[in-house]
Design a protein around this motif. Structure first.
Motif, short mmCIF file in Angstrom:
data_model
loop_
_atom_site.label_atom_id
_atom_site.label_comp_id
_atom_site.label_asym_id
_atom_site.label_seq_id
_atom_site.Cartn_x
_atom_site.Cartn_y
_atom_site.Cartn_z
N LEU A 83 0.86 -1.19 0.00
CA LEU A 83 0.00 0.00 0.00
C LEU A 83 0.89 1.23 0.00
O LEU A 83 1.86 1.31 0.75
CB LEU A 83 -0.90 -0.02 1.24
N ARG A 84 0.53 2.23 -0.83
CA ARG A 84 1.34 3.43 -0.97
C ARG A 84 0.53 4.68 -0.58
O ARG A 84 -0.07 5.31 -1.43
CB ARG A 84 1.85 3.58 -2.40
N PRO A 85 0.51 5.02 0.71
CA PRO A 85 -0.11 6.30 1.09
C PRO A 85 0.73 7.46 0.53
O PRO A 85 1.95 7.46 0.66
CB PRO A 85 -0.08 6.28 2.62
N ILE A 86 0.06 8.42 -0.07
CA ILE A 86 0.76 9.53 -0.71
C ILE A 86 0.60 10.80 0.11
O ILE A 86 -0.52 11.20 0.45
CB ILE A 86 0.21 9.77 -2.13
N VAL A 87 1.72 11.42 0.45
CA VAL A 87 1.70 12.75 1.06
C VAL A 87 1.79 13.75 -0.07
O VAL A 87 2.80 13.85 -0.76
CB VAL A 87 2.86 12.93 2.05
N GLY A 88 0.70 14.49 -0.27
CA GLY A 88 0.63 15.38 -1.42
C GLY A 88 1.31 16.72 -1.20
O GLY A 88 1.91 17.28 -2.11
N ALA A 89 1.22 17.26 0.01
CA ALA A 89 1.82 18.57 0.30
C ALA A 89 1.98 18.73 1.79
O ALA A 89 1.24 18.15 2.59
CB ALA A 89 0.96 19.69 -0.26
N GLU A 90 2.97 19.53 2.15
CA GLU A 90 3.23 19.85 3.56
C GLU A 90 3.29 21.37 3.69
O GLU A 90 4.03 22.03 2.96
CB GLU A 90 4.53 19.21 4.01
N TYR A 91 2.51 21.91 4.62
CA TYR A 91 2.40 23.35 4.81
C TYR A 91 2.95 23.73 6.18
O TYR A 91 2.87 22.96 7.14
CB TYR A 91 0.94 23.80 4.74
N ALA A 92 3.47 24.95 6.27
CA ALA A 92 3.80 25.50 7.58
C ALA A 92 2.52 25.72 8.37
O ALA A 92 1.45 25.96 7.80
CB ALA A 92 4.54 26.83 7.41
N LEU A 93 2.63 25.62 9.69
CA LEU A 93 1.46 25.87 10.53
C LEU A 93 0.85 27.23 10.22
O LEU A 93 -0.37 27.38 10.17
CB LEU A 93 1.86 25.80 12.00
N SER A 94 1.70 28.21 9.96
CA SER A 94 1.22 29.57 9.66
C SER A 94 0.50 29.65 8.32
O SER A 94 -0.16 30.65 8.03
CB SER A 94 2.39 30.55 9.67
N ASP A 95 0.61 28.60 7.49
CA ASP A 95 -0.06 28.57 6.19
C ASP A 95 -1.28 27.67 6.20
O ASP A 95 -1.72 27.19 5.14
CB ASP A 95 0.92 28.10 5.10
N ALA A 96 -1.87 27.44 7.37
CA ALA A 96 -3.04 26.57 7.47
C ALA A 96 -4.19 27.07 6.60
O ALA A 96 -4.90 26.28 5.97
CB ALA A 96 -3.50 26.46 8.92
N ALA A 97 -4.37 28.38 6.53
CA ALA A 97 -5.44 28.93 5.70
C ALA A 97 -5.23 28.58 4.23
O ALA A 97 -6.18 28.22 3.52
CB ALA A 97 -5.52 30.45 5.88
N THR A 98 -3.99 28.67 3.77
CA THR A 98 -3.69 28.32 2.38
C THR A 98 -3.98 26.85 2.13
O THR A 98 -4.50 26.48 1.06
CB THR A 98 -2.21 28.63 2.06
N ALA A 99 -3.64 26.00 3.09
CA ALA A 99 -3.91 24.57 2.95
C ALA A 99 -5.40 24.31 2.77
O ALA A 99 -5.82 23.53 1.91
CB ALA A 99 -3.38 23.82 4.17
N HIS A 100 -6.23 24.98 3.58
CA HIS A 100 -7.68 24.80 3.45
C HIS A 100 -8.18 25.35 2.12
O HIS A 100 -9.05 24.75 1.48
CB HIS A 100 -8.39 25.49 4.62
N GLU A 101 -7.65 26.48 1.71
CA GLU A 101 -8.05 27.04 0.41
C GLU A 101 -7.72 26.08 -0.72
O GLU A 101 -8.54 25.86 -1.63
CB GLU A 101 -7.34 28.38 0.19
N ASP A 102 -6.52 25.52 -0.69
CA ASP A 102 -6.10 24.60 -1.75
C ASP A 102 -6.96 23.34 -1.75
O ASP A 102 -7.34 22.84 -2.82
CB ASP A 102 -4.63 24.22 -1.57
N MET A 103 -7.28 22.84 -0.57
CA MET A 103 -8.10 21.63 -0.49
C MET A 103 -9.50 21.89 -1.03
O MET A 103 -10.04 21.10 -1.82
CB MET A 103 -8.17 21.14 0.96
N ARG A 104 -10.10 23.00 -0.63
CA ARG A 104 -11.45 23.31 -1.09
C ARG A 104 -11.49 23.60 -2.59
O ARG A 104 -12.50 23.36 -3.24
CB ARG A 104 -12.01 24.49 -0.29
#
Length: 317
Positions: free
Chosen positions: A282-303
């Protein structure tokens, strides 16, 4: 400590870095230093208070972390909330040692998304060898693991949907037999075409609205549709019981929280996923890693459907 603490509900814009008091363990709790926090689509609902369980303010989002305890154990844990921080409180009953051969990111991909795929295929849809499986958002956290597990457990044909050609190609590389555009308009016809003109036996659906409607319309006799999200934030059309009777179709709901009532089964599922990952099956894929301060960007990208695989937050940045 540094944390993302929200004081009002809303979209990604409410995710702001703050300095807050370090949490103090209560009875039965353990303090963990967070190496990485996982991001789930459910987090986007939690911060706007549209999730199945209601949230209270102020709140630190984040339901899963991987890190080390004071005695040096590397564990992955379910927190419910509080994960978007440098330190978090965990309960030993919801923390599992991460075995050698499984990275932090892989452990976070498995604890929620992996177990969700495991339960839906084994228990909600009762996948049988040779059956066809439609996986929506096939490049996403649950989707990319569902594709692999369905093939591993004998699915006859796996069809994935994705929003871009690049993502569709990735799902094929993961094992999908064919990938199609997930746009709701004309989706039923694309599903049937992808399955050789036949309806599909199993659908794993987390978009809702017209995507749900089109998917149900493409369901075979004795087919099972499992709904486990509403990423489109739009309700599907009501289905009259007669539409279920004709074709002997099943609609099943799934919420991982319900699985925690049987901790032994949950632990067994996670252990199986760990073994498959450590062994390279099984190959779980980590797609991206964000800084804690970039949590908003992570949510924006996911949505905005810009992401693939599992998303992580690094609390050291």
């Amino acid at each position: 400590m540094r944390a993302i603490q929200i004081t009002e509900f809303g979209g990604p814009e409410v995710l702001k870095i703050s300095e807050v008091a370090e949490p103090v363990p209560g009875d039965g709790q353990v303090l963990i230093t967070v190496d990485r926090a996982g991001i789930n689509y459910a987090d986007t609902h939690q911060v706007e208070n549209s999730y199945l369980s209601k949230a209270e303010l102020p709140m630190i989002p984040g339901g899963e972390v991987v890190g080390r305890t004071a005695d040096g154990r590397r564990v992955v844990a379910l927190t419910g909330s509080g994960g978007y921080a440098e330190k978090a409180l965990i309960h030993p009953m919801r923390a599992w040692d991460v075995p050698e051969g499984v990275t932090d990111g892989q452990a976070l991909a498995l604890i929620v998304q992996g177990t969700t795929a495991w339960y839906m295929l084994k228990h909600s849809s009762h996948l049988q060898a040779g059956e066809s499986v439609l996986v929506h958002a096939g490049a996403g956290g649950v989707g990319h693991l569902s594709i692999q597990l369905a093939k591993l457990w004998g699915a006859g044909r796996v069809i994935a949907t994705a929003s871009s050609e690049e993502k569709r190609q990735q799902t094929v590389e993961l094992g999908a037999d064919v990938a199609i555009d997930g746009t709701p308009e004309g989706l039923k016809d694309r599903i049937l075409e992808a399955n050789g003109g036949k309806p599909v036996d199993i659908v794993l659906e987390m978009v809702g609205g017209p995507t749900f409607d089109e998917s149900f319309a493409a369901l075979a006799s004795f087919g099972r549709l499992v709904t486990f999200g509403a990423a489109g934030r739009e309700a599907a059309k009501p289905i009259e019981p007669a539409r279920l009777m004709k074709g002997s179709k099943t609609i099943a709901g799934f919420w991982l929280v319900d699985c925690f009532r049987d901790p032994q089964r949950f632990s067994a599922a996670l252990a199986e996923l760990f073994d498959l990952t450590a062994g390279g099956t099984l190959r779980p894929i980590v797609g991206a890693e964000y800084a804690l301060s970039d949590a908003a960007t992570a949510h924006e990208d996911m949505r905005a459907r810009k992401t693939v695989g599992k998303l992580l937050l690094d609390p050291t940045r």
